[in-house]
Write a protein that holds these residues in place. Sequence first.
Motif, mmCIF file in Angstrom:
data_model
loop_
_atom_site.group_PDB
_atom_site.id
_atom_site.type_symbol
_atom_site.label_atom_id
_atom_site.label_comp_id
_atom_site.label_asym_id
_atom_site.label_seq_id
_atom_site.Cartn_x
_atom_site.Cartn_y
_atom_site.Cartn_z
ATOM 1 N N ALA A 1 0.953 -1.015 -0.283
ATOM 2 C CA ALA A 1 0.381 0.016 0.166
ATOM 3 C C ALA A 1 0.949 1.449 0.185
ATOM 4 N N ALA A 2 2.144 1.448 0.463
ATOM 5 C CA ALA A 2 2.965 2.451 0.487
ATOM 6 C C ALA A 2 2.986 2.820 -1.220
ATOM 7 N N THR A 3 3.398 4.457 -0.566
ATOM 8 C CA THR A 3 3.584 4.859 -2.037
ATOM 9 C C THR A 3 4.574 6.007 -1.358
ATOM 10 N N GLY A 4 5.231 6.290 -0.557
ATOM 11 C CA GLY A 4 6.212 6.931 -0.678
ATOM 12 C C GLY A 4 5.554 8.338 -0.901
ATOM 13 N N ASN A 5 4.746 8.404 -1.090
ATOM 14 C CA ASN A 5 4.638 10.316 -1.817
ATOM 15 C C ASN A 5 4.076 10.515 -0.498
ATOM 16 N N LEU A 6 4.248 11.211 0.534
ATOM 17 C CA LEU A 6 4.344 12.487 1.311
ATOM 18 C C LEU A 6 2.660 13.191 0.687
ATOM 19 N N LEU B 1 20.171 12.993 -5.572
ATOM 20 C CA LEU B 1 20.740 12.796 -4.563
ATOM 21 C C LEU B 1 19.069 13.487 -3.187
ATOM 22 N N VAL B 2 20.040 13.077 -2.277
ATOM 23 C CA VAL B 2 19.170 12.343 -0.794
ATOM 24 C C VAL B 2 20.043 13.519 0.179
ATOM 25 N N THR B 3 19.438 14.437 1.173
ATOM 26 C CA THR B 3 19.226 14.754 1.655
ATOM 27 C C THR B 3 19.380 14.238 2.872
ATOM 28 N N ILE B 4 20.433 14.080 3.433
ATOM 29 C CA ILE B 4 20.695 13.241 5.062
ATOM 30 C C ILE B 4 20.817 14.322 5.720
ATOM 31 N N GLY C 1 7.654 15.947 -2.486
ATOM 32 C CA GLY C 1 8.350 16.241 -3.877
ATOM 33 C C GLY C 1 8.542 15.860 -4.828
ATOM 34 N N ASP C 2 9.987 16.546 -5.199
ATOM 35 C CA ASP C 2 10.294 16.215 -5.950
ATOM 36 C C ASP C 2 12.049 15.753 -5.043
ATOM 37 N N ASP C 3 12.215 16.221 -4.037
ATOM 38 C CA ASP C 3 13.079 15.746 -3.830
ATOM 39 C C ASP C 3 12.662 14.606 -2.003
ATOM 40 N N LEU D 1 3.099 6.234 21.754
ATOM 41 C CA LEU D 1 3.922 6.252 20.629
ATOM 42 C C LEU D 1 3.740 7.777 19.378
ATOM 43 N N MET D 2 4.012 8.754 20.076
ATOM 44 C CA MET D 2 4.380 9.509 19.122
ATOM 45 C C MET D 2 4.373 9.057 17.550
ATOM 46 N N VAL D 3 3.649 9.986 16.811
ATOM 47 C CA VAL D 3 4.207 9.862 15.040
ATOM 48 C C VAL D 3 4.436 11.089 14.622
ATOM 49 N N VAL D 4 5.611 10.760 13.452
ATOM 50 C CA VAL D 4 6.081 11.710 13.133
ATOM 51 C C VAL D 4 5.186 11.655 12.168
ATOM 52 N N ASP D 5 5.023 12.968 11.639
ATOM 53 C CA ASP D 5 4.600 13.779 10.313
ATOM 54 C C ASP D 5 6.119 13.997 9.428
ATOM 55 N N LEU D 6 6.361 13.365 8.859
ATOM 56 C CA LEU D 6 6.527 13.722 8.124
ATOM 57 C C LEU D 6 6.982 14.186 6.591
ATOM 58 N N ALA D 7 6.097 14.678 6.646
ATOM 59 C CA ALA D 7 5.671 15.657 5.451
ATOM 60 C C ALA D 7 5.952 16.864 6.020
ATOM 61 N N ALA D 8 5.314 17.637 7.705
ATOM 62 C CA ALA D 8 6.326 18.416 7.996
ATOM 63 C C ALA D 8 7.074 18.857 8.391
ATOM 64 N N LEU D 9 8.227 17.064 9.071
ATOM 65 C CA LEU D 9 9.232 17.522 8.780
ATOM 66 C C LEU D 9 10.318 17.801 7.592
ATOM 67 N N CYS D 10 9.269 17.576 6.841
ATOM 68 C CA CYS D 10 10.680 17.438 4.867
ATOM 69 C C CYS D 10 9.931 18.952 5.137
ATOM 70 N N ARG D 11 9.334 19.502 5.545
ATOM 71 C CA ARG D 11 8.371 21.164 4.820
ATOM 72 C C ARG D 11 9.167 22.002 5.823
ATOM 73 N N TYR D 12 9.950 21.419 6.650
ATOM 74 C CA TYR D 12 10.378 22.108 7.907
ATOM 75 C C TYR D 12 11.964 22.154 7.863
#
Length: 181
Positions: free
Chosen positions: A12-17, A77-80, A107-109, A160-171
């Motif tokens: 079911a994974a899309t990898g699309n945030l 290129l992946v930003t680490i 997005g594109d990153d 457990l806290m759920v990390v919002d990856l989209a918000a973290l990427c935007r930050y």
Amino acid sequence: AMRGAGTARDGAATGNLAAPYGTRRGGRETFVTFRLGAPLCVPIRLLREVIDPLAELVATPGAPPFVHGVVNLCHRLVTIVDTRAAFGMPPADAGTSSTKVLIVEHGDDQYGFVVDALDDIIALERAQRIAVPTLLAPDARHGGRDWMKEAVEVPGRGTLMVVDLAALCRYVAGCAHASAA
């Protein structure tokens, strides 16, 4: 399959945030639990893959201090990101061999978030999700750090806290743009 490096897709994974954060099928959602000091989790559908840390980092002058650099992963290129530093946490103990990198697309990153260790893959019912009180979910007045908007109740393990990856990427992207300005 998640114990070592490799893909984190579950069909079911899309990898699309860009997909709605609370989207679930059949009332159940699968999460990857990991440690970043304390145990946290993310929906597995948002992960592209999980890898071991790579030594071939390319320095990125002018990037925010929590960006380790970029790495070429399959000709992209992946930003680490040092997730501990982005969260304002002290560095992990040196020599931790269980460190992993969660790769996500936004997005594109692509971003790689360094975590202390991977723990488990769990499936939970919608009823096990809990909204985080507004006081604990900072908004733009607090630097835009709205990375944790809900939690999950995990039988036998607590909340457990759920990390919002989209918000973290935007930050991360916002800090990078601010550093470049």
